[in-house]
Design an enzyme around this catalytic site. Structure first.
Site, PDB file in Angstrom:
ATOM      1  N   SER A 227       0.185   0.366  -4.127  1.00 24.44           N
ATOM      2  CA  SER A 227      -0.309  -1.002  -4.275  1.00 24.44           C
ATOM      3  C   SER A 227      -0.313  -1.394  -5.741  1.00 24.44           C
ATOM      4  O   SER A 227      -0.407  -0.545  -6.631  1.00 24.44           O
ATOM      5  CB  SER A 227      -1.739  -1.104  -3.728  1.00 24.44           C
TER       6      SER A 227
ATOM      7  N   GLU B  86       1.950  -4.423   5.457  1.00 23.55           N
ATOM      8  CA  GLU B  86       1.956  -3.539   4.291  1.00 23.55           C
ATOM      9  C   GLU B  86       3.014  -2.445   4.361  1.00 23.55           C
ATOM     10  O   GLU B  86       3.258  -1.779   3.349  1.00 23.55           O
ATOM     11  CB  GLU B  86       0.578  -2.888   4.119  1.00 23.55           C
TER      12      GLU B  86
ATOM     13  N   ASP C 234       5.428  -2.258   1.600  1.00 30.20           N
ATOM     14  CA  ASP C 234       5.076  -1.739   0.280  1.00 30.20           C
ATOM     15  C   ASP C 234       5.477  -0.280   0.099  1.00 30.20           C
ATOM     16  O   ASP C 234       5.351   0.264  -0.995  1.00 30.20           O
ATOM     17  CB  ASP C 234       3.571  -1.899   0.030  1.00 30.20           C
TER      18      ASP C 234
ATOM     19  N   GLY D  30      -1.257 -11.545  -6.588  1.00 32.25           N
ATOM     20  CA  GLY D  30       0.023 -11.921  -7.172  1.00 32.25           C
ATOM     21  C   GLY D  30       1.098 -10.877  -7.073  1.00 32.25           C
ATOM     22  O   GLY D  30       2.013 -10.856  -7.898  1.00 32.25           O
ATOM     23  N   GLY D  31       1.010  -9.957  -6.081  1.00 29.76           N
ATOM     24  CA  GLY D  31       2.063  -8.962  -5.937  1.00 29.76           C
ATOM     25  C   GLY D  31       2.220  -8.128  -7.194  1.00 29.76           C
ATOM     26  O   GLY D  31       1.243  -7.705  -7.813  1.00 29.76           O
TER      27      GLY D  31
ATOM     28  N   THR E  91      -2.586 -12.261  -1.680  1.00 27.56           N
ATOM     29  CA  THR E  91      -3.689 -11.342  -1.905  1.00 27.56           C
ATOM     30  C   THR E  91      -4.820 -12.182  -2.465  1.00 27.56           C
ATOM     31  O   THR E  91      -4.632 -13.346  -2.787  1.00 27.56           O
ATOM     32  CB  THR E  91      -3.242 -10.242  -2.905  1.00 27.56           C
TER      33      THR E  91
END
Length: 572
Positions: free
Chosen positions: A454, A422, A425, A474-475, A383
Protein backbone atom coordinates in the site's frame (compact mmCIF):
# COMPACT_ATOMS: atom_id res chain seq x y z
CA UNK A 1 8.21 13.42 25.56
CA UNK A 2 4.97 14.86 24.25
CA UNK A 3 2.75 16.39 26.92
CA UNK A 4 -1.00 16.77 26.73
CA UNK A 5 -2.11 20.30 25.88
CA UNK A 6 -3.74 22.52 28.47
CA UNK A 7 -6.34 23.27 25.77
CA UNK A 8 -6.23 27.04 25.73
CA UNK A 9 -7.13 27.05 22.06
CA UNK A 10 -6.30 30.24 20.20
CA UNK A 11 -8.22 31.26 17.11
CA UNK A 12 -6.58 30.37 13.82
CA UNK A 13 -9.67 31.68 12.08
CA UNK A 14 -12.58 33.70 13.41
CA UNK A 15 -14.81 32.88 10.45
CA UNK A 16 -18.08 31.45 11.79
CA UNK A 17 -16.59 31.35 15.30
CA UNK A 18 -19.92 32.06 16.96
CA UNK A 19 -21.68 29.35 15.01
CA UNK A 20 -18.91 26.88 15.73
CA UNK A 21 -19.05 27.68 19.44
CA UNK A 22 -22.77 27.08 19.68
CA UNK A 23 -22.42 23.91 17.66
CA UNK A 24 -19.85 22.57 20.09
CA UNK A 25 -22.43 22.82 22.87
CA UNK A 26 -24.66 20.13 21.40
CA UNK A 27 -21.65 18.23 19.96
CA UNK A 28 -23.14 18.24 16.46
CA UNK A 29 -21.78 21.27 14.62
CA UNK A 30 -23.26 22.18 11.28
CA UNK A 31 -21.40 22.19 8.00
CA UNK A 32 -18.60 24.75 7.98
CA UNK A 33 -15.61 25.83 5.91
CA UNK A 34 -12.62 23.59 5.53
CA UNK A 35 -10.85 25.04 8.58
CA UNK A 36 -12.60 26.37 11.66
CA UNK A 37 -11.07 27.20 15.02
CA UNK A 38 -12.77 28.62 18.10
CA UNK A 39 -11.54 31.05 20.75
CA UNK A 40 -11.90 29.88 24.31
CA UNK A 41 -12.22 26.38 25.81
CA UNK A 42 -11.32 23.65 23.40
CA UNK A 43 -11.06 19.91 23.59
CA UNK A 44 -10.03 18.39 20.29
CA UNK A 45 -9.20 18.85 16.65
CA UNK A 46 -10.45 16.69 13.80
CA UNK A 47 -9.92 17.02 10.05
CA UNK A 48 -11.66 14.65 7.67
CA UNK A 49 -12.95 14.43 4.12
CA UNK A 50 -16.62 15.02 5.04
CA UNK A 51 -18.27 17.32 7.57
CA UNK A 52 -20.66 14.56 8.67
CA UNK A 53 -17.70 12.38 9.60
CA UNK A 54 -15.93 15.19 11.45
CA UNK A 55 -19.14 15.96 13.32
CA UNK A 56 -19.54 12.27 14.21
CA UNK A 57 -16.10 12.30 15.80
CA UNK A 58 -16.90 15.44 17.79
CA UNK A 59 -20.19 13.91 18.92
CA UNK A 60 -18.43 10.86 20.31
CA UNK A 61 -15.79 13.01 22.03
CA UNK A 62 -18.63 14.98 23.64
CA UNK A 63 -19.97 11.74 25.13
CA UNK A 64 -16.69 11.05 26.92
CA UNK A 65 -14.83 9.24 24.19
CA UNK A 66 -11.16 9.65 23.39
CA UNK A 67 -9.38 10.14 20.06
CA UNK A 68 -9.61 6.42 19.35
CA UNK A 69 -13.37 6.33 19.84
CA UNK A 70 -13.61 9.43 17.64
CA UNK A 71 -11.57 7.66 14.97
CA UNK A 72 -14.08 4.81 14.92
CA UNK A 73 -16.93 7.31 14.55
CA UNK A 74 -15.16 9.19 11.75
CA UNK A 75 -14.14 6.05 9.85
CA UNK A 76 -17.56 4.38 10.10
CA UNK A 77 -19.36 7.54 9.02
CA UNK A 78 -17.02 7.87 6.04
CA UNK A 79 -18.04 4.29 5.23
CA UNK A 80 -21.59 5.64 4.85
CA UNK A 81 -21.01 8.98 3.11
CA UNK A 82 -17.80 8.31 1.13
CA UNK A 83 -18.18 4.78 -0.27
CA UNK A 84 -16.22 5.85 -3.33
CA UNK A 85 -13.15 6.21 -1.10
CA UNK A 86 -13.47 3.80 1.84
CA UNK A 87 -15.88 1.51 3.61
CA UNK A 88 -16.55 -1.71 5.48
CA UNK A 89 -15.58 -3.64 2.36
CA UNK A 90 -12.08 -2.14 2.40
CA UNK A 91 -9.23 -1.68 4.83
CA UNK A 92 -7.14 0.95 6.60
CA UNK A 93 -3.84 1.76 8.20
CA UNK A 94 -3.64 3.94 11.29
CA UNK A 95 -1.00 5.52 13.48
CA UNK A 96 -2.08 5.83 17.13
CA UNK A 97 -0.35 7.92 19.79
CA UNK A 98 -1.26 6.97 23.37
CA UNK A 99 -0.36 10.12 25.29
CA UNK A 100 -0.17 8.76 28.84
CA UNK A 101 2.31 6.10 27.72
CA UNK A 102 4.06 8.29 25.13
CA UNK A 103 3.66 5.29 22.84
CA UNK A 104 3.03 5.03 19.10
CA UNK A 105 1.30 2.03 17.53
CA UNK A 106 0.68 1.17 13.91
CA UNK A 107 -2.60 -0.63 13.21
CA UNK A 108 -2.56 -2.72 10.03
CA UNK A 109 -6.12 -3.48 8.92
CA UNK A 110 -5.09 -3.95 5.30
CA UNK A 111 -7.01 -6.42 3.16
CA UNK A 112 -5.65 -9.92 2.47
CA UNK A 113 -5.72 -12.23 -0.53
CA UNK A 114 -8.24 -15.08 -0.32
CA UNK A 115 -6.87 -18.60 0.02
CA UNK A 116 -7.97 -19.54 -3.51
CA UNK A 117 -6.05 -16.69 -5.15
CA UNK A 118 -4.65 -17.67 -8.56
CA UNK A 119 -2.39 -15.21 -10.38
CA UNK A 120 -3.30 -16.69 -13.76
CA UNK A 121 -6.86 -15.35 -13.67
CA UNK A 122 -5.54 -11.76 -13.50
CA UNK A 123 -3.31 -12.04 -16.58
CA UNK A 124 -4.65 -11.22 -20.03
CA UNK A 125 -3.80 -12.93 -23.30
CA UNK A 126 -1.18 -10.24 -23.93
CA UNK A 127 0.67 -11.17 -20.74
CA UNK A 128 -0.32 -7.93 -19.01
CA UNK A 129 -2.66 -7.51 -16.02
CA UNK A 130 -6.31 -7.88 -17.03
CA UNK A 131 -7.86 -4.76 -15.49
CA UNK A 132 -11.39 -6.06 -16.04
CA UNK A 133 -10.63 -8.85 -13.57
CA UNK A 134 -8.26 -7.06 -11.19
CA UNK A 135 -10.37 -3.92 -10.71
CA UNK A 136 -14.02 -4.95 -11.26
CA UNK A 137 -16.24 -7.51 -9.59
CA UNK A 138 -15.60 -9.86 -6.66
CA UNK A 139 -12.41 -11.49 -8.02
CA UNK A 140 -10.76 -8.08 -7.59
CA UNK A 141 -11.60 -7.97 -3.87
CA UNK A 142 -9.35 -8.86 -0.97
CA UNK A 143 -10.76 -9.91 2.40
CA UNK A 144 -11.79 -6.66 4.14
CA UNK A 145 -9.97 -5.41 7.22
CA UNK A 146 -11.87 -2.28 8.26
CA UNK A 147 -14.56 -3.90 10.46
CA UNK A 148 -11.96 -5.93 12.37
CA UNK A 149 -9.73 -2.87 12.70
CA UNK A 150 -12.48 -0.69 14.15
CA UNK A 151 -13.45 -3.39 16.64
CA UNK A 152 -9.78 -3.84 17.60
CA UNK A 153 -9.29 -0.15 18.30
CA UNK A 154 -12.46 -0.03 20.41
CA UNK A 155 -11.42 -3.06 22.42
CA UNK A 156 -7.80 -2.09 23.06
CA UNK A 157 -7.71 1.72 23.04
CA UNK A 158 -11.19 3.23 23.24
CA UNK A 159 -13.13 4.31 26.31
CA UNK A 160 -16.65 3.81 24.96
CA UNK A 161 -18.50 0.69 23.82
CA UNK A 162 -18.16 0.06 20.10
CA UNK A 163 -21.91 0.53 19.69
CA UNK A 164 -21.70 4.08 20.98
CA UNK A 165 -18.90 5.00 18.56
CA UNK A 166 -20.80 3.47 15.63
CA UNK A 167 -24.08 5.18 16.52
CA UNK A 168 -23.56 8.30 14.33
CA UNK A 169 -22.82 6.18 11.25
CA UNK A 170 -25.86 3.99 11.88
CA UNK A 171 -28.02 7.10 12.21
CA UNK A 172 -26.76 8.62 8.95
CA UNK A 173 -27.22 5.33 7.08
CA UNK A 174 -30.75 4.96 8.44
CA UNK A 175 -32.01 8.53 8.16
CA UNK A 176 -30.09 9.32 5.00
CA UNK A 177 -28.07 12.30 3.84
CA UNK A 178 -27.74 14.36 0.69
CA UNK A 179 -24.54 13.48 -1.21
CA UNK A 180 -22.54 16.38 -2.56
CA UNK A 181 -21.83 17.06 -6.22
CA UNK A 182 -18.46 15.31 -6.02
CA UNK A 183 -20.11 12.08 -4.88
CA UNK A 184 -22.80 12.29 -7.56
CA UNK A 185 -20.16 13.07 -10.18
CA UNK A 186 -18.25 9.96 -9.15
CA UNK A 187 -21.39 7.88 -9.61
CA UNK A 188 -21.73 9.29 -13.13
CA UNK A 189 -18.10 8.43 -13.92
CA UNK A 190 -18.62 4.84 -12.77
CA UNK A 191 -22.18 4.33 -14.01
CA UNK A 192 -21.21 1.61 -16.47
CA UNK A 193 -19.54 -0.54 -13.81
CA UNK A 194 -22.23 0.09 -11.18
CA UNK A 195 -24.92 -0.88 -13.71
CA UNK A 196 -23.40 -4.35 -14.04
CA UNK A 197 -24.54 -5.31 -10.57
CA UNK A 198 -28.22 -4.94 -9.55
CA UNK A 199 -27.28 -4.69 -5.87
CA UNK A 200 -24.98 -1.73 -6.61
CA UNK A 201 -27.39 -0.02 -8.98
CA UNK A 202 -30.21 -0.32 -6.45
CA UNK A 203 -28.23 1.87 -4.04
CA UNK A 204 -26.60 4.44 -6.31
CA UNK A 205 -28.65 4.48 -9.51
CA UNK A 206 -32.27 5.02 -8.46
CA UNK A 207 -34.52 4.25 -11.38
CA UNK A 208 -31.45 3.22 -13.34
CA UNK A 209 -30.12 6.78 -13.64
CA UNK A 210 -27.51 8.97 -12.01
CA UNK A 211 -29.30 10.85 -9.21
CA UNK A 212 -29.77 14.61 -9.30
CA UNK A 213 -28.48 17.11 -6.80
CA UNK A 214 -30.67 17.13 -3.69
CA UNK A 215 -31.11 13.34 -3.70
CA UNK A 216 -31.36 11.75 -0.26
CA UNK A 217 -29.44 8.48 0.06
CA UNK A 218 -30.75 6.04 2.68
CA UNK A 219 -28.94 2.73 3.19
CA UNK A 220 -30.93 0.35 5.40
CA UNK A 221 -28.81 -2.70 4.49
CA UNK A 222 -25.61 -0.91 5.45
CA UNK A 223 -27.25 0.29 8.68
CA UNK A 224 -28.14 -3.32 9.48
CA UNK A 225 -24.56 -4.44 8.85
CA UNK A 226 -23.25 -1.69 11.12
CA UNK A 227 -25.74 -2.67 13.85
CA UNK A 228 -24.52 -6.27 13.74
CA UNK A 229 -20.94 -5.04 14.20
CA UNK A 230 -22.10 -2.75 17.02
CA UNK A 231 -23.82 -5.68 18.75
CA UNK A 232 -21.27 -8.44 18.13
CA UNK A 233 -18.00 -6.71 17.33
CA UNK A 234 -15.92 -8.12 14.49
CA UNK A 235 -17.96 -11.34 14.60
CA UNK A 236 -20.95 -9.33 13.40
CA UNK A 237 -19.17 -8.99 10.05
CA UNK A 238 -16.88 -12.00 9.73
CA UNK A 239 -19.35 -14.61 11.01
CA UNK A 240 -23.07 -15.24 10.91
CA UNK A 241 -25.57 -13.52 8.65
CA UNK A 242 -23.31 -10.86 7.15
CA UNK A 243 -20.48 -13.31 6.46
CA UNK A 244 -22.84 -15.71 4.68
CA UNK A 245 -24.20 -12.90 2.50
CA UNK A 246 -20.66 -11.76 1.62
CA UNK A 247 -19.48 -15.24 0.66
CA UNK A 248 -22.65 -16.20 -1.21
CA UNK A 249 -22.74 -12.95 -3.18
CA UNK A 250 -19.06 -13.17 -4.09
CA UNK A 251 -19.26 -16.74 -5.30
CA UNK A 252 -22.49 -16.15 -7.22
CA UNK A 253 -20.69 -13.48 -9.30
CA UNK A 254 -17.62 -15.63 -9.91
CA UNK A 255 -15.61 -14.73 -6.80
CA UNK A 256 -13.62 -17.14 -4.64
CA UNK A 257 -14.22 -16.07 -1.05
CA UNK A 258 -14.96 -18.68 1.62
CA UNK A 259 -16.00 -18.54 5.25
CA UNK A 260 -12.51 -19.77 6.09
CA UNK A 261 -11.08 -16.58 4.54
CA UNK A 262 -13.23 -14.42 6.79
CA UNK A 263 -12.43 -16.57 9.84
CA UNK A 264 -8.70 -16.21 9.20
CA UNK A 265 -8.60 -12.41 9.00
CA UNK A 266 -6.47 -10.79 11.72
CA UNK A 267 -5.60 -7.22 12.61
CA UNK A 268 -1.86 -6.68 13.00
CA UNK A 269 -0.14 -4.27 15.36
CA UNK A 270 3.26 -3.29 14.00
CA UNK A 271 6.13 -1.14 15.14
CA UNK A 272 6.12 2.23 13.34
CA UNK A 273 9.09 3.58 11.43
CA UNK A 274 10.89 6.55 13.02
CA UNK A 275 13.02 9.05 11.16
CA UNK A 276 15.00 11.97 12.59
CA UNK A 277 15.21 14.94 10.25
CA UNK A 278 16.54 18.39 11.14
CA UNK A 279 15.43 18.25 14.77
CA UNK A 280 12.06 16.58 14.10
CA UNK A 281 11.00 13.00 14.71
CA UNK A 282 8.72 11.56 12.02
CA UNK A 283 6.71 8.48 13.02
CA UNK A 284 5.23 6.79 10.01
CA UNK A 285 3.86 3.62 8.45
CA UNK A 286 5.95 0.43 8.13
CA UNK A 287 5.36 -2.31 5.54
CA UNK A 288 2.98 -3.46 4.17
CA UNK A 289 2.83 0.27 3.60
CA UNK A 290 5.52 1.36 1.20
CA UNK A 291 5.03 4.99 2.15
CA UNK A 292 7.06 5.17 5.33
CA UNK A 293 10.12 3.50 3.82
CA UNK A 294 10.01 5.79 0.78
CA UNK A 295 9.55 8.91 2.93
CA UNK A 296 12.45 7.81 5.14
CA UNK A 297 14.71 7.27 2.14
CA UNK A 298 13.91 10.70 0.70
CA UNK A 299 14.46 12.47 4.03
CA UNK A 300 17.70 10.62 4.66
CA UNK A 301 18.97 11.69 1.24
CA UNK A 302 17.84 15.30 1.73
CA UNK A 303 19.45 15.44 5.19
CA UNK A 304 22.79 15.73 3.42
CA UNK A 305 21.82 19.03 1.78
CA UNK A 306 21.11 22.48 3.13
CA UNK A 307 18.03 23.06 1.00
CA UNK A 308 17.39 26.47 2.58
CA UNK A 309 20.56 27.82 0.96
CA UNK A 310 19.57 26.65 -2.52
CA UNK A 311 17.34 28.36 -5.05
CA UNK A 312 13.91 26.81 -5.63
CA UNK A 313 14.93 25.00 -8.81
CA UNK A 314 17.93 23.21 -7.31
CA UNK A 315 16.15 22.36 -4.05
CA UNK A 316 13.29 20.88 -6.08
CA UNK A 317 15.69 19.05 -8.39
CA UNK A 318 17.35 17.30 -5.44
CA UNK A 319 13.97 16.38 -3.95
CA UNK A 320 12.79 14.91 -7.26
CA UNK A 321 15.97 12.87 -7.58
CA UNK A 322 15.49 11.56 -4.03
CA UNK A 323 11.88 10.60 -4.91
CA UNK A 324 13.10 8.81 -8.04
CA UNK A 325 15.48 6.60 -6.06
CA UNK A 326 13.05 5.89 -3.23
CA UNK A 327 10.33 4.74 -5.65
CA UNK A 328 12.85 2.54 -7.48
CA UNK A 329 13.48 0.73 -4.18
CA UNK A 330 9.75 0.70 -3.44
CA UNK A 331 9.19 -1.31 -6.63
CA UNK A 332 12.05 -3.71 -6.01
CA UNK A 333 12.01 -4.70 -2.36
CA UNK A 334 8.77 -4.05 -0.48
CA UNK A 335 5.88 -6.34 0.40
CA UNK A 336 3.99 -7.94 3.31
CA UNK A 337 6.49 -8.39 6.18
CA UNK A 338 4.72 -11.62 7.21
CA UNK A 339 5.65 -13.14 3.83
CA UNK A 340 8.75 -11.31 2.59
CA UNK A 341 12.14 -10.62 4.15
CA UNK A 342 12.98 -7.03 3.23
CA UNK A 343 16.37 -5.31 3.60
CA UNK A 344 14.88 -2.56 5.77
CA UNK A 345 18.10 -2.03 7.72
CA UNK A 346 19.79 -1.18 4.44
CA UNK A 347 16.96 0.93 3.00
CA UNK A 348 16.62 2.99 6.19
CA UNK A 349 20.35 3.41 6.76
CA UNK A 350 21.99 6.83 6.57
CA UNK A 351 24.95 5.12 4.92
CA UNK A 352 22.70 3.79 2.17
CA UNK A 353 21.32 7.31 1.73
CA UNK A 354 24.87 8.60 1.45
CA UNK A 355 25.45 6.20 -1.42
CA UNK A 356 22.24 7.21 -3.19
CA UNK A 357 23.07 10.89 -2.71
CA UNK A 358 26.44 10.36 -4.36
CA UNK A 359 24.64 9.26 -7.56
CA UNK A 360 22.72 12.55 -7.82
CA UNK A 361 24.10 15.22 -10.12
CA UNK A 362 23.64 18.71 -8.62
CA UNK A 363 22.26 20.14 -11.86
CA UNK A 364 21.20 17.28 -14.15
CA UNK A 365 18.26 14.86 -13.99
CA UNK A 366 19.11 11.16 -13.85
CA UNK A 367 17.10 9.22 -16.45
CA UNK A 368 15.29 6.46 -14.58
CA UNK A 369 16.43 3.85 -17.09
CA UNK A 370 20.04 4.57 -16.09
CA UNK A 371 19.38 3.47 -12.51
CA UNK A 372 19.78 -0.24 -11.75
CA UNK A 373 16.62 -1.99 -13.00
CA UNK A 374 13.80 -2.63 -10.60
CA UNK A 375 11.32 -5.21 -11.26
CA UNK A 376 0.32 5.72 -15.28
CA UNK A 377 -2.66 7.16 -15.07
CA UNK A 378 -3.95 10.28 -13.37
CA UNK A 379 -3.60 10.34 -9.57
CA UNK A 380 -6.94 9.31 -8.10
CA UNK A 381 -9.24 10.16 -5.22
CA UNK A 382 -9.95 6.56 -4.28
CA UNK A 383 -8.87 6.70 -0.65
CA UNK A 384 -9.52 8.97 2.33
CA UNK A 385 -7.64 10.21 5.37
CA UNK A 386 -8.51 11.82 8.70
CA UNK A 387 -6.52 13.24 11.61
CA UNK A 388 -7.53 13.57 15.28
CA UNK A 389 -6.09 15.02 18.50
CA UNK A 390 -8.13 14.79 21.73
CA UNK A 391 -8.04 16.73 25.01
CA UNK A 392 -5.49 14.36 26.55
CA UNK A 393 -3.07 14.51 23.64
CA UNK A 394 -4.02 11.15 22.15
CA UNK A 395 -3.67 11.23 18.36
CA UNK A 396 -4.83 9.26 15.35
CA UNK A 397 -3.72 9.49 11.73
CA UNK A 398 -5.70 7.05 9.63
CA UNK A 399 -5.85 6.38 5.90
CA UNK A 400 -8.69 4.20 4.60
CA UNK A 401 -9.34 2.78 1.15
CA UNK A 402 -11.30 0.55 -1.20
CA UNK A 403 -8.64 1.27 -3.90
CA UNK A 404 -10.35 2.66 -7.03
CA UNK A 405 -13.63 4.61 -6.91
CA UNK A 406 -16.32 2.42 -5.30
CA UNK A 407 -13.70 -0.34 -5.21
CA UNK A 408 -14.83 -3.27 -7.34
CA UNK A 409 -18.18 -1.57 -7.99
CA UNK A 410 -19.83 -4.68 -6.52
CA UNK A 411 -22.14 -4.65 -3.49
CA UNK A 412 -22.79 -7.92 -1.69
CA UNK A 413 -26.58 -8.08 -1.78
CA UNK A 414 -28.27 -7.46 1.57
CA UNK A 415 -25.15 -5.96 3.20
CA UNK A 416 -24.87 -2.50 1.63
CA UNK A 417 -21.10 -3.13 1.49
CA UNK A 418 -19.06 -2.22 -1.60
CA UNK A 419 -16.22 -4.71 -1.93
CA UNK A 420 -12.73 -3.34 -2.57
CA UNK A 421 -10.59 -4.02 -5.63
CA UNK A 422 -7.28 -4.21 -3.77
CA UNK A 423 -6.05 -7.30 -5.62
CA UNK A 424 -4.82 -4.83 -8.24
CA UNK A 425 -2.29 -3.55 -5.69
CA UNK A 426 -0.40 -6.82 -5.91
CA UNK A 427 2.29 -7.29 -8.54
CA UNK A 428 0.00 -9.47 -10.64
CA UNK A 429 2.57 -9.45 -13.43
CA UNK A 430 6.02 -8.54 -12.05
CA UNK A 431 7.39 -5.44 -13.75
CA UNK A 432 4.01 -4.39 -15.17
CA UNK A 433 2.29 -1.28 -13.76
CA UNK A 434 -0.84 -1.40 -11.64
CA UNK A 435 -3.71 1.10 -11.90
CA UNK A 436 -1.51 3.79 -10.33
CA UNK A 437 1.48 3.14 -12.57
CA UNK A 438 3.46 1.42 -9.79
CA UNK A 439 5.52 -1.60 -10.75
CA UNK A 440 6.14 -4.42 -8.31
CA UNK A 441 8.39 -7.45 -8.09
CA UNK A 442 8.20 -10.92 -6.54
CA UNK A 443 8.07 -9.37 -3.05
CA UNK A 444 4.54 -8.15 -3.78
CA UNK A 445 3.13 -11.13 -5.68
CA UNK A 446 -0.26 -12.40 -4.45
CA UNK A 447 -0.32 -15.35 -2.06
CA UNK A 448 -3.09 -16.75 0.17
CA UNK A 449 -3.57 -14.56 3.24
CA UNK A 450 -0.98 -12.04 2.11
CA UNK A 451 -1.45 -8.28 2.39
CA UNK A 452 -0.94 -6.29 -0.79
CA UNK A 453 1.53 -3.41 -0.70
CA UNK A 454 0.00 0.00 0.00
CA UNK A 455 0.99 3.64 -0.43
CA UNK A 456 -0.99 4.73 2.65
CA UNK A 457 1.27 6.87 4.84
CA UNK A 458 -0.48 8.10 8.01
CA UNK A 459 2.18 9.98 9.97
CA UNK A 460 3.02 12.03 13.04
CA UNK A 461 5.66 14.77 13.09
CA UNK A 462 7.05 15.63 16.54
CA UNK A 463 9.12 18.76 17.06
CA UNK A 464 10.30 20.57 20.16
CA UNK A 465 7.52 23.14 19.82
CA UNK A 466 5.02 21.72 17.32
CA UNK A 467 3.33 18.45 16.40
CA UNK A 468 1.45 17.45 13.23
CA UNK A 469 -0.94 14.63 12.37
CA UNK A 470 -0.92 14.19 8.61
CA UNK A 471 -1.97 11.99 5.73
CA UNK A 472 -3.79 11.99 2.41
CA UNK A 473 -5.40 9.81 -0.26
CA UNK A 474 -4.16 9.78 -3.84
CA UNK A 475 -2.75 6.40 -4.83
CA UNK A 476 1.00 6.52 -5.43
CA UNK A 477 0.97 10.30 -4.88
CA UNK A 478 0.12 9.73 -1.20
CA UNK A 479 3.80 9.24 -0.49
CA UNK A 480 4.97 12.48 -2.09
CA UNK A 481 2.02 14.46 -0.72
CA UNK A 482 2.84 13.40 2.84
CA UNK A 483 6.55 13.99 2.24
CA UNK A 484 5.91 17.51 0.95
CA UNK A 485 3.48 18.13 3.81
CA UNK A 486 6.10 17.09 6.36
CA UNK A 487 8.68 19.39 4.78
CA UNK A 488 6.17 22.26 4.75
CA UNK A 489 5.37 21.71 8.42
CA UNK A 490 9.07 21.70 9.30
CA UNK A 491 9.41 24.94 7.32
CA UNK A 492 6.77 26.51 9.57
CA UNK A 493 3.53 26.30 7.57
CA UNK A 494 0.24 25.95 9.45
CA UNK A 495 -2.40 23.30 8.73
CA UNK A 496 -4.13 25.38 6.05
CA UNK A 497 -0.85 26.19 4.38
CA UNK A 498 0.15 22.53 4.30
CA UNK A 499 -3.10 21.30 2.77
CA UNK A 500 -3.32 24.14 0.23
CA UNK A 501 0.24 24.11 -1.09
CA UNK A 502 0.76 23.10 -4.72
CA UNK A 503 2.17 19.61 -5.33
CA UNK A 504 4.60 17.76 -7.56
CA UNK A 505 5.31 14.05 -7.87
CA UNK A 506 7.88 11.65 -9.33
CA UNK A 507 7.62 7.86 -8.91
CA UNK A 508 10.62 6.54 -10.91
CA UNK A 509 8.42 5.20 -13.72
CA UNK A 510 6.99 6.76 -15.78
CA UNK A 511 10.02 9.05 -15.89
CA UNK A 512 8.31 12.41 -15.51
CA UNK A 513 7.39 15.00 -12.89
CA UNK A 514 3.64 15.46 -12.45
CA UNK A 515 2.86 19.04 -11.44
CA UNK A 516 -0.18 21.04 -10.40
CA UNK A 517 -0.79 24.31 -12.19
CA UNK A 518 1.21 27.05 -10.51
CA UNK A 519 3.46 24.85 -8.36
CA UNK A 520 6.58 26.38 -9.99
CA UNK A 521 7.16 29.87 -11.33
CA UNK A 522 8.39 30.35 -14.89
CA UNK A 523 12.05 30.58 -13.92
CA UNK A 524 11.94 27.37 -11.85
CA UNK A 525 10.06 25.54 -14.58
CA UNK A 526 12.67 26.54 -17.16
CA UNK A 527 15.56 25.62 -14.88
CA UNK A 528 14.11 22.16 -14.14
CA UNK A 529 13.44 21.57 -17.82
CA UNK A 530 16.98 22.63 -18.67
CA UNK A 531 18.25 20.07 -16.15
CA UNK A 532 16.45 17.36 -18.09
CA UNK A 533 13.26 16.94 -16.06
CA UNK A 534 10.07 16.28 -18.02
CA UNK A 535 7.22 18.21 -16.42
CA UNK A 536 3.62 17.17 -17.07
CA UNK A 537 0.76 19.30 -15.76
CA UNK A 538 -2.19 17.44 -14.25
CA UNK A 539 -5.40 18.39 -12.55
CA UNK A 540 -5.13 18.92 -8.76
CA UNK A 541 -4.83 15.74 -6.73
CA UNK A 542 -5.11 14.68 -3.10
CA UNK A 543 -7.44 15.33 -0.18
CA UNK A 544 -5.06 15.99 2.68
CA UNK A 545 -6.43 16.38 6.22
CA UNK A 546 -4.06 17.82 8.80
CA UNK A 547 -4.16 18.72 12.48
CA UNK A 548 -1.31 20.71 14.05
CA UNK A 549 -0.57 21.57 17.67
CA UNK A 550 1.67 24.46 18.75
CA UNK A 551 2.92 23.56 22.23
CA UNK A 552 4.16 27.09 22.93
CA UNK A 553 0.66 28.55 22.79
CA UNK A 554 -1.42 25.36 23.09
CA UNK A 555 -2.97 26.21 19.76
CA UNK A 556 -4.75 23.52 17.77
CA UNK A 557 -5.28 24.00 14.07
CA UNK A 558 -7.22 21.71 11.71
CA UNK A 559 -7.54 21.94 7.95
CA UNK A 560 -9.01 19.95 5.09
CA UNK A 561 -7.76 20.13 1.55
CA UNK A 562 -9.34 23.11 -0.26
CA UNK A 563 -9.30 21.07 -3.48
CA UNK A 564 -12.37 19.18 -2.20
CA UNK A 565 -15.07 21.44 -0.70
CA UNK A 566 -16.91 18.84 1.42
CA UNK A 567 -14.03 18.33 3.84
CA UNK A 568 -14.02 19.75 7.34
CA UNK A 569 -11.21 20.48 9.73
CA UNK A 570 -12.53 21.60 13.10
CA UNK A 571 -11.18 22.56 16.51
CA UNK A 572 -13.67 21.98 19.30
Amino acid sequence: MVHAPSWRVLAASLFLAAAAGSAAADQRPQAAPASVATRGPGHAAIASANFLATNAGLEVLGKGGNAFDAAIAVASTLAVVEQQSSGLGGGFMAMLHVAKENRDIFIDARETAPKAVDMKVYVGKDGKPDREVSTKGPLSAGIPGEPAGLAWIAQHYGKLPLAQSLAPAIRVATDGYQPDERFIGTIAENQKTLSRYPSSAAILLPGGSVPAKGWTLKQPDLAKTLRLIADKGAAGFYKGETAKRLVDASRKEGGNWTQADLDAYQVKEREPLRIDYKGYRIVTAPPPSSGGVAIAEVLNILAGYDLAKLDAAHATHLTIEAMRRAFRDHNEYLGDPDFVKMPLDMLLSRYYADGLRATISPDKATPSDLLPTAMAPEPGMHTTHFSVIDKDGNMVASTLTVNLEFGSGFVAAGTGVFLNDEMDDFALVPGQPNAFGLRGAEANKPEPGKRMLSSMSPSFVFGADRTAVIGSPGGSTIITQVLEGILAFIDGKDASGITAQKRYHHQYLPDRVDVEDGVFDAATTKALTDMGHVLRQRSPWGFMNVVTWDHRTNTLDAASDPRRPSGLGKVQ
